[in-house]
Scaffold this active site. Structure first.
Site, PDB file in Angstrom:
ATOM      1  N   GLY A  10       0.881  -1.175   0.000  1.00  0.00           N
ATOM      2  CA  GLY A  10       0.000   0.000   0.000  1.00  0.00           C
ATOM      3  C   GLY A  10       0.912   1.216   0.000  1.00  0.00           C
ATOM      4  NE  ARG A  89     -19.732  -4.439  10.879  1.00  0.00           N
ATOM      5  CZ  ARG A  89     -20.053  -5.235  11.891  1.00  0.00           C
ATOM      6  NH1 ARG A  89     -19.764  -4.870  13.119  1.00  0.00           N
ATOM      7  NH2 ARG A  89     -20.671  -6.380  11.682  1.00  0.00           N
ATOM      8  CG  ASN A  96     -10.366  -2.832   3.290  1.00  0.00           C
ATOM      9  OD1 ASN A  96     -10.138  -2.609   2.101  1.00  0.00           O
ATOM     10  ND2 ASN A  96     -10.483  -1.867   4.186  1.00  0.00           N
ATOM     11  CB  ILE A 119      -1.793   0.423   9.192  1.00  0.00           C
ATOM     12  CG1 ILE A 119      -0.345   0.309   9.718  1.00  0.00           C
ATOM     13  CG2 ILE A 119      -2.385   1.762   9.604  1.00  0.00           C
ATOM     14  CD1 ILE A 119       0.554   1.497   9.357  1.00  0.00           C
ATOM     15  CB  THR A 120      -5.713  -2.430   6.268  1.00  0.00           C
ATOM     16  OG1 THR A 120      -4.602  -2.261   5.397  1.00  0.00           O
ATOM     17  CG2 THR A 120      -6.999  -2.330   5.468  1.00  0.00           C
ATOM     18  CG  HIS A 176      -7.979   1.739  15.873  1.00  0.00           C
ATOM     19  ND1 HIS A 176      -7.463   2.778  16.614  1.00  0.00           N
ATOM     20  CD2 HIS A 176      -7.877   2.134  14.578  1.00  0.00           C
ATOM     21  CE1 HIS A 176      -7.076   3.738  15.799  1.00  0.00           C
ATOM     22  NE2 HIS A 176      -7.312   3.369  14.559  1.00  0.00           N
TER      23      HIS A 176
HETATM   24  N1  APR Z   1      -2.960  -4.489  -2.947  1.00  0.00           N
HETATM   25  C1  APR Z   1      -2.097  -3.485  -2.755  1.00  0.00           C
HETATM   26  N2  APR Z   1      -2.490  -2.214  -2.572  1.00  0.00           N
HETATM   27  C2  APR Z   1      -3.795  -1.958  -2.609  1.00  0.00           C
HETATM   28  C3  APR Z   1      -4.764  -2.966  -2.808  1.00  0.00           C
HETATM   29  C4  APR Z   1      -4.290  -4.286  -3.000  1.00  0.00           C
HETATM   30  N3  APR Z   1      -5.135  -5.292  -3.199  1.00  0.00           N
HETATM   31  N4  APR Z   1      -5.994  -2.385  -2.777  1.00  0.00           N
HETATM   32  C5  APR Z   1      -5.801  -1.081  -2.564  1.00  0.00           C
HETATM   33  N5  APR Z   1      -4.477  -0.808  -2.455  1.00  0.00           N
HETATM   34  C6  APR Z   1      -3.808   0.469  -2.265  1.00  0.00           C
HETATM   35  C7  APR Z   1      -4.487   1.640  -2.946  1.00  0.00           C
HETATM   36  O1  APR Z   1      -4.153   1.678  -4.320  1.00  0.00           O
HETATM   37  C8  APR Z   1      -3.925   2.828  -2.157  1.00  0.00           C
HETATM   38  O2  APR Z   1      -2.781   3.388  -2.780  1.00  0.00           O
HETATM   39  O3  APR Z   1      -3.822   0.815  -0.882  1.00  0.00           O
HETATM   40  C9  APR Z   1      -3.545   2.214  -0.803  1.00  0.00           C
HETATM   41  C10 APR Z   1      -4.295   2.817   0.362  1.00  0.00           C
HETATM   42  O4  APR Z   1      -3.900   4.114   0.470  1.00  0.00           O
HETATM   43  P1  APR Z   1      -4.899   5.323   0.847  1.00  0.00           P
HETATM   44  O5  APR Z   1      -6.210   5.114   0.172  1.00  0.00           O
HETATM   45  O6  APR Z   1      -4.160   6.599   0.626  1.00  0.00           O
HETATM   46  O7  APR Z   1      -5.174   5.086   2.397  1.00  0.00           O
HETATM   47  P2  APR Z   1      -4.265   5.498   3.657  1.00  0.00           P
HETATM   48  O8  APR Z   1      -4.671   6.848   4.134  1.00  0.00           O
HETATM   49  O9  APR Z   1      -2.839   5.248   3.353  1.00  0.00           O
HETATM   50  O10 APR Z   1      -4.797   4.444   4.733  1.00  0.00           O
HETATM   51  C11 APR Z   1      -4.616   3.062   4.535  1.00  0.00           C
HETATM   52  O11 APR Z   1      -4.905   2.507   6.841  1.00  0.00           O
HETATM   53  O12 APR Z   1      -5.610   3.754   8.669  1.00  0.00           O
HETATM   54  C12 APR Z   1      -5.971   2.841   7.693  1.00  0.00           C
HETATM   55  O13 APR Z   1      -8.306   3.308   7.390  1.00  0.00           O
HETATM   56  C13 APR Z   1      -7.030   3.395   6.793  1.00  0.00           C
HETATM   57  O14 APR Z   1      -7.517   1.269   5.838  1.00  0.00           O
HETATM   58  C14 APR Z   1      -6.877   2.514   5.604  1.00  0.00           C
HETATM   59  C15 APR Z   1      -5.381   2.258   5.552  1.00  0.00           C
END
Ligand code: APR
Length: 320
Positions: A10, A89, A96, A119-120, A176
């Site tokens: 990510g 939800r 996810n 962290i997700t 959390h």
């Molecule tokens: N594999 C790899 N990366 C992925 C996938 C996947 N299958 N699906 C989505 N992504 C990437 C997206 O392309 C994006 O760049 O995950 C990234 C998530 O980044 P953001 O949307 O900017 O989110 P961010 O603010 O970094 O938060 C990430 O952490 O705190 C938690 O709730 C928040 O779940 C979220 C996560």
């Protein structure tokens, strides 16, 4: 000695900040993985170009292929989608969960010896699913939530008392989110517990209650301000502190979403508790005594995490 390798799954807001911090702190070489073409490559190059200015040596790579994470020492997972308006939800869980299955398979294949920090969101359920999907030892897979929640609590307390954040410790337990359990009697200024500080007239119960509520709502407060995303600086800093504790075998005591196998009377669940993080991953779960009110709050928090896990098992029965 070869440098450590940090894989970031990510490369969004948190992922990019993680890469920058890991570079600045010289934790090792950094691989940014994301399904969005160009994003991890662009961020890796941009940060690499900042290295001569800031004076750190690290190799930064952006990738769409899991093979690039091969042999990583630490993997930090932020991959996924945020909850959007109109999304239930269970919709978010379903999306996810699929992401955790893909990421777990990638880690299982290429980085089975890594220390994995999830962290997700929803965090306590996603870290549970990631451990199942990756098959890594439960002591090597943790969730980042408590370090962030307690950092927010510490920040608000330091402001309230007009003292350095360094001298404020804060203790939080549980899941959390809204049900997290801040523990004032274990939170201190230079060792003086909050209830004593109330007696000393440094604050009042009413003001402390407001700070606790603001801490619980900390994530939402940032979302309401940013409007287009959620917090990323403090979450990234928190996960980097956990990675640092592992890589340097610091044996730091930190609140993390950890797997419980009987501790606190719970089994097969990830929930926020204090743990010791060192070279073996989660080396110990610290079991503190909870008074009646604290136990009630903790049980409520655990029930909400259990609800999330049950919803996950309904969506993906093979994880159960
Ligand atoms: N594999 C790899 N990366 C992925 C996938 C996947 N299958 N699906 C989505 N992504 C990437 C997206 O392309 C994006 O760049 O995950 C990234 C998530 O980044 P953001 O949307 O900017 O989110 P961010 O603010 O970094 O938060 C990430 O952490 O705190 C938690 O709730 C928040 O779940 C979220 C996560």
């Amino acid at each position: 000695m070869a440098r450590n390798k940090i894989a970031l799954i990510g490369a969004g807001q948190i992922g990019g900040t993680l890469a920058h911090l890991a570079g600045l702190k010289e934790l090792g070489d950094i691989v940014l993985f994301d399904i969005m073409e160009g994003i991890p490559q662009g961020k890796a190059l941009d940060i690499a170009e900042s290295a001569p200015v800031d004076g750190f040596d690290a190799k930064l790579t952006g990738t769409q292929g899991y093979e690039a994470i091969e042999g990583a020492d630490v993997v930090i997972v932020t991959a996924g989608v945020p909850r959007k308006p109109g999304m239930s939800r269970d919709d978010l869980l379903g999306i996810n969960l699929k992401v955790m299955e893909q990421v777990g398979a990638g880690i299982r294949k290429y980085a089975p010896n890594a220390f994995v920090i999830c962290i997700t969101n929803p965090l306590d359920a996603m870290v549970w699913a990631l451990q199942k999907a990756s098959g890594l030892p439960k002591t090597m897979v943790v969730g980042m939530a408590g370090v962030l929640d307690s950092a927010r609590f510490r920040h608000f307390l330091a402001e309230e008392f007009d003292v350095s954040v360094e001298d404020v410790t804060a203790f939080v337990l549980g899941g959390h989110g809204d049900t997290m359990v801040p523990l004032p009697r274990y939170s201190t200024v230079a060792g003086i517990p909050l209830p004593d500080l109330i007696k000393m007239g440094w604050t009042s119960q009413e003001r402390l209650d407001k700070i606790i509520q603001r801490t619980r709502d900390g994530g939402a407060e940032i979302v309401n301000l940013l409007k287009t995303g959620s917090a990323f600086y403090a979450p990234a800093a928190s996960a980097i502190a956990m990675a640092d504790a592992y890589l340097k075998d610091k044996k730091r005591v930190m609140p993390c979403a950890a797997y419980l196998n009987g501790q606190y009377g719970l089994k097969d669940i990830y929930v926020g508790v204090p743990v010791v993080i060192g070279a073996k991953g989660v080396e110990r779960v610290v079991e503190i005594h909870l008074d009646r009110d604290e136990r009630v709050m903790f049980d409520k928090s655990v029930a909400s995490v259990q609800g999330l896990i049950e919803a996950c098992i309904k969506i993906a029965p093979d994880l159960g």
